[in-house]
Design a protein around this motif. Structure first.
Motif, PDB file in Angstrom:
ATOM      1  N   GLN A 137       0.818  -1.216   0.000  1.00  0.00           N
ATOM      2  CA  GLN A 137       0.000   0.000   0.000  1.00  0.00           C
ATOM      3  C   GLN A 137       0.859   1.277   0.000  1.00  0.00           C
ATOM      4  O   GLN A 137       0.384   2.355  -0.346  1.00  0.00           O
ATOM      5  CB  GLN A 137      -0.939   0.001   1.208  1.00  0.00           C
ATOM      6  N   PHE A 138       2.141   1.162   0.414  1.00  0.00           N
ATOM      7  CA  PHE A 138       3.040   2.321   0.381  1.00  0.00           C
ATOM      8  C   PHE A 138       3.870   2.374  -0.891  1.00  0.00           C
ATOM      9  O   PHE A 138       4.659   3.292  -1.093  1.00  0.00           O
ATOM     10  CB  PHE A 138       3.984   2.292   1.590  1.00  0.00           C
ATOM     11  N   LYS A 139       3.683   1.427  -1.762  1.00  0.00           N
ATOM     12  CA  LYS A 139       4.494   1.356  -2.967  1.00  0.00           C
ATOM     13  C   LYS A 139       4.150   2.484  -3.931  1.00  0.00           C
ATOM     14  O   LYS A 139       5.020   3.061  -4.584  1.00  0.00           O
ATOM     15  CB  LYS A 139       4.294  -0.011  -3.636  1.00  0.00           C
ATOM     16  N   ALA A 140       2.840   2.852  -4.031  1.00  0.00           N
ATOM     17  CA  ALA A 140       2.431   3.923  -4.950  1.00  0.00           C
ATOM     18  C   ALA A 140       3.026   5.275  -4.531  1.00  0.00           C
ATOM     19  O   ALA A 140       3.501   6.060  -5.361  1.00  0.00           O
ATOM     20  CB  ALA A 140       0.903   3.986  -5.000  1.00  0.00           C
ATOM     21  N   GLN A 141       3.023   5.577  -3.211  1.00  0.00           N
ATOM     22  CA  GLN A 141       3.597   6.821  -2.747  1.00  0.00           C
ATOM     23  C   GLN A 141       5.101   6.870  -3.034  1.00  0.00           C
ATOM     24  O   GLN A 141       5.646   7.894  -3.425  1.00  0.00           O
ATOM     25  CB  GLN A 141       3.357   6.972  -1.247  1.00  0.00           C
TER      26      GLN A 141
ATOM     27  N   LYS B 271       6.743   5.420  -5.436  1.00  0.00           N
ATOM     28  CA  LYS B 271       6.974   5.612  -6.856  1.00  0.00           C
ATOM     29  C   LYS B 271       6.769   7.082  -7.253  1.00  0.00           C
ATOM     30  O   LYS B 271       7.505   7.631  -8.067  1.00  0.00           O
ATOM     31  CB  LYS B 271       6.058   4.713  -7.670  1.00  0.00           C
ATOM     32  N   ALA B 272       5.703   7.682  -6.700  1.00  0.00           N
ATOM     33  CA  ALA B 272       5.429   9.088  -7.025  1.00  0.00           C
ATOM     34  C   ALA B 272       6.564   9.988  -6.549  1.00  0.00           C
ATOM     35  O   ALA B 272       7.002  10.921  -7.238  1.00  0.00           O
ATOM     36  CB  ALA B 272       4.108   9.512  -6.396  1.00  0.00           C
ATOM     37  N   PHE B 273       7.065   9.760  -5.326  1.00  0.00           N
ATOM     38  CA  PHE B 273       8.167  10.554  -4.797  1.00  0.00           C
ATOM     39  C   PHE B 273       9.424  10.385  -5.647  1.00  0.00           C
ATOM     40  O   PHE B 273      10.119  11.348  -5.954  1.00  0.00           O
ATOM     41  CB  PHE B 273       8.450  10.143  -3.355  1.00  0.00           C
ATOM     42  N   TYR B 274       9.669   9.162  -6.079  1.00  0.00           N
ATOM     43  CA  TYR B 274      10.858   8.907  -6.883  1.00  0.00           C
ATOM     44  C   TYR B 274      10.752   9.610  -8.235  1.00  0.00           C
ATOM     45  O   TYR B 274      11.724  10.194  -8.733  1.00  0.00           O
ATOM     46  CB  TYR B 274      11.037   7.399  -7.079  1.00  0.00           C
ATOM     47  N   ALA B 275       9.535   9.614  -8.835  1.00  0.00           N
ATOM     48  CA  ALA B 275       9.354  10.258 -10.137  1.00  0.00           C
ATOM     49  C   ALA B 275       9.566  11.774 -10.019  1.00  0.00           C
ATOM     50  O   ALA B 275      10.133  12.424 -10.908  1.00  0.00           O
ATOM     51  CB  ALA B 275       7.956   9.948 -10.668  1.00  0.00           C
ATOM     52  N   ALA B 276       9.114  12.346  -8.914  1.00  0.00           N
ATOM     53  CA  ALA B 276       9.269  13.798  -8.745  1.00  0.00           C
ATOM     54  C   ALA B 276      10.724  14.188  -8.489  1.00  0.00           C
ATOM     55  O   ALA B 276      11.203  15.239  -8.926  1.00  0.00           O
ATOM     56  CB  ALA B 276       8.385  14.283  -7.601  1.00  0.00           C
ATOM     57  N   SER B 277      11.419  13.325  -7.789  1.00  0.00           N
ATOM     58  CA  SER B 277      12.794  13.662  -7.424  1.00  0.00           C
ATOM     59  C   SER B 277      13.774  13.530  -8.576  1.00  0.00           C
ATOM     60  O   SER B 277      14.860  14.117  -8.547  1.00  0.00           O
ATOM     61  CB  SER B 277      13.247  12.791  -6.245  1.00  0.00           C
TER      62      SER B 277
END
Length: 381
Positions: free
Chosen positions: A356-360, A362-368
């Motif tokens: 359930q924390f995998k989506a968050q 991924k989003a943080f990694y894409a932004a960084s």
């Protein structure tokens, strides 16, 4: 003696002309094992001695080279100037050498047979000639023969012409077997065709007579037909190949002569060891069961010995500690099997929580990892 069955006597035209009693020897036991044994040994007594030449494979001068030359110690041909010199000789493993254990003419060719055994075999073969099933099983064509054993009038012995013999055999249905033998004639396979044994032929009827008044000359040229005097009955003719059931054509006087040759003052007729061969019926008969001791009760019965490697109860008698350890291990295995589902469910629940924390993440990694100047707005220290 009880009355024996009657046998029909046929005239030369095929009509019934009288009756005679079946000889006692025709009731002898059928012992195919004795017949085959006697036939095998008797058939060896007409062999011609053979052997290889005494000098075969040794007509060359040869001697061993001895040891020290790194070659086999087999005798070798001497001399030189030819390919034959130096070649091995004499041995059975050598080219042009002698055979192993060369055959000798003084081999034991003949066999002695007990007289009582020979008489037993002839009696059994005679009895088999009176059984239609055995005669047909031997391959004789007797479909049109009115009766077996086939007995003809004494006028058969006075037949002097082969044409008359053919008509007589045809009248009683025996000529079919002669034709069967004639049709079977063919060239022998093998080297026997070069050694005065060119043709092979099936056996036909055996004509047995008491007095030769011309029947020998009349029947001897018919294919497959053999003749024999009743005083000189031969097992090789009564059971060719050791197989009982030869189709015989008897003259009346020859059949009646069997009662003087066998039984009474003649040769002893063999008797069967058991008159009734149904052993189960004999044992279960009321006469036998009435005199038998009753079955003994109270016999100790023992259970089969248990294997302690497989049975825990058997192991406990030998080693109680090992049995307890095995029971505990078994119980633990059952417990592990029952808790397996709960353990799997717990492990799978942990994996779900992590997902359930995998989506968050991924989003943080894409932004960084976006392209651009991360220091454009400065730093707030």
């Amino acid at each position: 003696m009880a009355a024996r069955p009657l046998v029909s006597v046929f005239s030369l035209t095929g009509d019934k002309s009288g009756e005679t009693s079946l000889p006692a020897v025709m009731t002898a036991p059928l012992r195919s094992d004795i017949v085959q044994f006697v036939h095998t040994n008797m058939n060896k007594n007409n062999r011609q001695a053979y052997a290889v030449s005494l000098y075969a494979g040794k007509q060359v001068s040869a001697s061993s080279w001895g040891t020290g030359r790194a070659v086999a110690r087999i005798p070798r041909v001497g001399g030189g100037g030819t390919s034959r010199s130096g070649q091995g000789a004499f041995g059975n493993m050598c080219r042009t050498g002698r055979m192993f254990a060369p055959t000798k003419t003084w081999r034991k060719w003949h066999r002695k047979i007990n007289t009582t055994q020979k008489r037993y075999a002839v009696a059994s073969a005679l009895a088999a000639t009176a059984v239609p099933a055995l005669v047909m099983a031997r391959g004789h064509v007797v479909d049109n023969v009115p009766e077996i054993p086939l007995v003809l009038d004494n006028a058969l012995e006075s037949t002097k012409k082969t044409s008359q013999a053919k008509e007589i055999l045809a009248a009683v249905g025996a000529f079919d077997d002669v034709e069967k033998a004639a049709d079977s004639k063919q060239i022998r396979a093998g080297k026997g065709k070069m050694r005065n044994r060119r043709y092979t032929l099936r056996r036909g009827p055996l004509v047995i007579y008491s007095n030769n008044d011309g029947v020998e000359q009349a029947c001897r040229n018919l294919p497959g037909v053999e003749l024999c005097c009743v005083d000189r009955l031969n097992l090789l003719q009564l059971a060719p190949g050791g197989h009982m059931g030869r189709f015989c054509v008897w003259s009346q006087s020859a059949l009646e002569a069997l009662d003087t040759i066998y039984g009474g003052d003649g040769k002893r007729i063999p008797t069967a060891s058991m008159t009734n061969a149904d052993l189960a019926r004999i044992i279960n008969s009321d006469e036998i069961q009435s005199v038998l001791n009753p079955a003994k009760a109270g016999q100790a019965t023992y259970a089969p010995k248990a294997n302690p490697l497989k049975s825990i109860d058997a192991l406990e008698k030998l080693d109680a500690y090992a049995a307890a350890a095995r029971r505990a291990e078994t119980k633990a295995q059952e417990a592990r099997a029952s808790n397996k589902a709960q353990l799997l469910a717990a492990k799978r629940g942990v994996k779900k929580e992590r997902k359930q924390f995998k989506a968050q993440g991924k989003a943080f990694y894409a932004a960084s990892v976006k392209q651009g100047d991360v220091c454009a707005e400065g730093f707030d220290l």
